[in-house]
Design a protein around this motif. Structure first.
Motif, PDB file in Angstrom:
ATOM      1  N   LYS A 107       0.586  -6.970   1.834  1.00  0.00           N
ATOM      2  CA  LYS A 107       1.966  -6.720   1.424  1.00  0.00           C
ATOM      3  C   LYS A 107       2.549  -8.054   0.978  1.00  0.00           C
ATOM      4  O   LYS A 107       2.682  -8.983   1.784  1.00  0.00           O
ATOM      5  CB  LYS A 107       2.808  -6.149   2.564  1.00  0.00           C
ATOM      6  CG  LYS A 107       2.331  -4.795   3.090  1.00  0.00           C
ATOM      7  CD  LYS A 107       1.348  -4.951   4.218  1.00  0.00           C
ATOM      8  CE  LYS A 107       0.902  -3.612   4.794  1.00  0.00           C
ATOM      9  NZ  LYS A 107      -0.178  -3.784   5.798  1.00  0.00           N
ATOM     10  N   LYS A 132      -4.275   2.790  -1.153  1.00  0.00           N
ATOM     11  CA  LYS A 132      -4.677   3.782  -0.142  1.00  0.00           C
ATOM     12  C   LYS A 132      -4.643   5.206  -0.699  1.00  0.00           C
ATOM     13  O   LYS A 132      -4.300   5.446  -1.842  1.00  0.00           O
ATOM     14  CB  LYS A 132      -3.790   3.673   1.109  1.00  0.00           C
ATOM     15  CG  LYS A 132      -3.795   2.294   1.754  1.00  0.00           C
ATOM     16  CD  LYS A 132      -5.145   1.929   2.326  1.00  0.00           C
ATOM     17  CE  LYS A 132      -5.106   0.608   3.065  1.00  0.00           C
ATOM     18  NZ  LYS A 132      -6.430   0.216   3.567  1.00  0.00           N
ATOM     19  N   SER A 167       1.041   7.719  -0.932  1.00  0.00           N
ATOM     20  CA  SER A 167       1.347   6.290  -0.939  1.00  0.00           C
ATOM     21  C   SER A 167       2.554   5.961  -1.800  1.00  0.00           C
ATOM     22  O   SER A 167       3.276   5.013  -1.526  1.00  0.00           O
ATOM     23  CB  SER A 167       0.131   5.494  -1.443  1.00  0.00           C
ATOM     24  OG  SER A 167      -0.949   5.610  -0.543  1.00  0.00           O
ATOM     25  N   PRO A 172       0.817  -1.224   0.000  1.00  0.00           N
ATOM     26  CA  PRO A 172       0.000   0.000   0.000  1.00  0.00           C
ATOM     27  C   PRO A 172       0.847   1.269   0.000  1.00  0.00           C
ATOM     28  O   PRO A 172       0.561   2.216  -0.716  1.00  0.00           O
ATOM     29  CB  PRO A 172      -0.815  -0.111   1.288  1.00  0.00           C
ATOM     30  CG  PRO A 172      -0.868  -1.578   1.578  1.00  0.00           C
ATOM     31  CD  PRO A 172       0.449  -2.127   1.105  1.00  0.00           C
ATOM     32  N   HIS A 194      -4.424  -3.591   1.208  1.00  0.00           N
ATOM     33  CA  HIS A 194      -3.825  -3.625   2.543  1.00  0.00           C
ATOM     34  C   HIS A 194      -2.739  -4.700   2.625  1.00  0.00           C
ATOM     35  O   HIS A 194      -1.857  -4.637   3.476  1.00  0.00           O
ATOM     36  CB  HIS A 194      -4.897  -3.888   3.609  1.00  0.00           C
ATOM     37  CG  HIS A 194      -4.414  -3.681   5.008  1.00  0.00           C
ATOM     38  ND1 HIS A 194      -4.073  -2.449   5.507  1.00  0.00           N
ATOM     39  CD2 HIS A 194      -4.203  -4.561   6.013  1.00  0.00           C
ATOM     40  CE1 HIS A 194      -3.682  -2.569   6.768  1.00  0.00           C
ATOM     41  NE2 HIS A 194      -3.735  -3.846   7.100  1.00  0.00           N
ATOM     42  N   GLU A 226      -8.276  -0.223  -2.181  1.00  0.00           N
ATOM     43  CA  GLU A 226      -8.534  -1.010  -0.978  1.00  0.00           C
ATOM     44  C   GLU A 226      -7.355  -1.872  -0.542  1.00  0.00           C
ATOM     45  O   GLU A 226      -7.487  -2.693   0.371  1.00  0.00           O
ATOM     46  CB  GLU A 226      -9.759  -1.919  -1.210  1.00  0.00           C
ATOM     47  CG  GLU A 226     -11.043  -1.185  -1.585  1.00  0.00           C
ATOM     48  CD  GLU A 226     -11.144  -0.861  -3.071  1.00  0.00           C
ATOM     49  OE1 GLU A 226     -12.114  -0.197  -3.465  1.00  0.00           O
ATOM     50  OE2 GLU A 226     -10.225  -1.254  -3.827  1.00  0.00           O
ATOM     51  N   SER A 259       3.735  -8.187   7.034  1.00  0.00           N
ATOM     52  CA  SER A 259       3.124  -6.951   7.531  1.00  0.00           C
ATOM     53  C   SER A 259       3.898  -5.729   7.057  1.00  0.00           C
ATOM     54  O   SER A 259       3.443  -4.599   7.216  1.00  0.00           O
ATOM     55  CB  SER A 259       3.106  -6.971   9.068  1.00  0.00           C
ATOM     56  OG  SER A 259       4.428  -7.050   9.583  1.00  0.00           O
ATOM     57  N   ASN A 266       5.346  -2.851   4.907  1.00  0.00           N
ATOM     58  CA  ASN A 266       5.247  -2.028   3.712  1.00  0.00           C
ATOM     59  C   ASN A 266       6.642  -1.857   3.115  1.00  0.00           C
ATOM     60  O   ASN A 266       7.645  -1.880   3.837  1.00  0.00           O
ATOM     61  CB  ASN A 266       4.680  -0.641   4.056  1.00  0.00           C
ATOM     62  CG  ASN A 266       3.179  -0.632   4.180  1.00  0.00           C
ATOM     63  OD1 ASN A 266       2.462  -0.820   3.206  1.00  0.00           O
ATOM     64  ND2 ASN A 266       2.694  -0.421   5.395  1.00  0.00           N
TER      65      ASN A 266
END
Length: 202
Positions: free
Chosen positions: A94, A60, A68, A30, A92, A90, A106, A108
């Protein structure tokens, strides 16, 4: 093989994935703010293996997507060969993957996350042999389902930039011939900031 990673090991595995890819590289995050190390690895990869297809998906901040993916990083990504950059509002998840490795995490692809956050990841390594695949059917199933999800994300994305070359292999694949080049840039429209509306009260 499935392996759990945390901390700096996640960033190291992303670097390893970039270095070892030979067919395609997919980066789904995101928020994207590339470290100098990631930029260096991507530049080296596309310079030495220009036929590799790179897919970058971000998300995002639909009212201001520059939050972003900064203009600086976008301009850098545009310098790479065979790259497609797209957007999913939408998004979310990764996910970072190549033809042999897939990471669900988790983290980014953002320098702050890599430096300061507590992050975790599971990495799926694709079995390298038929025998290994037969002995790891659950891993193969997880691999296939994860790739199916990645394809679904990509299919749902809005294309922002797409550049590449199509080659035709000659007899026995000893050489290749360039048959097509394409460069589609929708970024000017996509990144255009919404016009502020002033409401006058009387």
């Amino acid at each position: 093989m499935i392996k759990f990673l945390d901390g700096d090991a996640i960033s190291a595995k992303i670097i390893q994935t970039i270095r070892e890819t030979n067919v395609y590289l997919t980066l789904v995050s995101p928020y994207i703010k590339l470290t100098n190390k990631i930029k260096s690895e991507l530049t080296y990869l596309t310079k030495n293996k220009p036929e590799i297809e790179i897919e970058v998906v971000f998300g995002k901040n639909d009212n201001n997507p520059n939050k972003s993916l900064s203009n600086e990083d976008f301009e850098f990504l545009k310098t790479l060969q065979n790259i497609r950059i797209s957007y999913v509002k939408e998004l979310h998840a990764k996910i970072y993957c190549s033809e042999d490795r897939l990471m669900l995490t988790s983290l980014n692809l953002h320098e702050f996350s890599q430096a300061y956050n507590f992050e975790a990841a599971f990495v799926i390594e694709k079995p390298s042999s038929i025998l290994g695949a037969l002995n790891n059917s659950k891993i193969e199933l997880a691999w296939d389902e994860a790739l199916e999800f990645v394809d679904k994300v990509i299919e749902s994305s809005i294309p922002v930039y797409h550049k590449g070359k199509v080659y035709e292999s000659s007899w026995l694949g000893f050489s290749s011939k360039l048959v097509e080049e394409y460069d589609e840039d929708n970024s000017e429209t996509f990144f255009k900031k919404p016009i502020a509306v002033r409401v006058l009260y009387t």
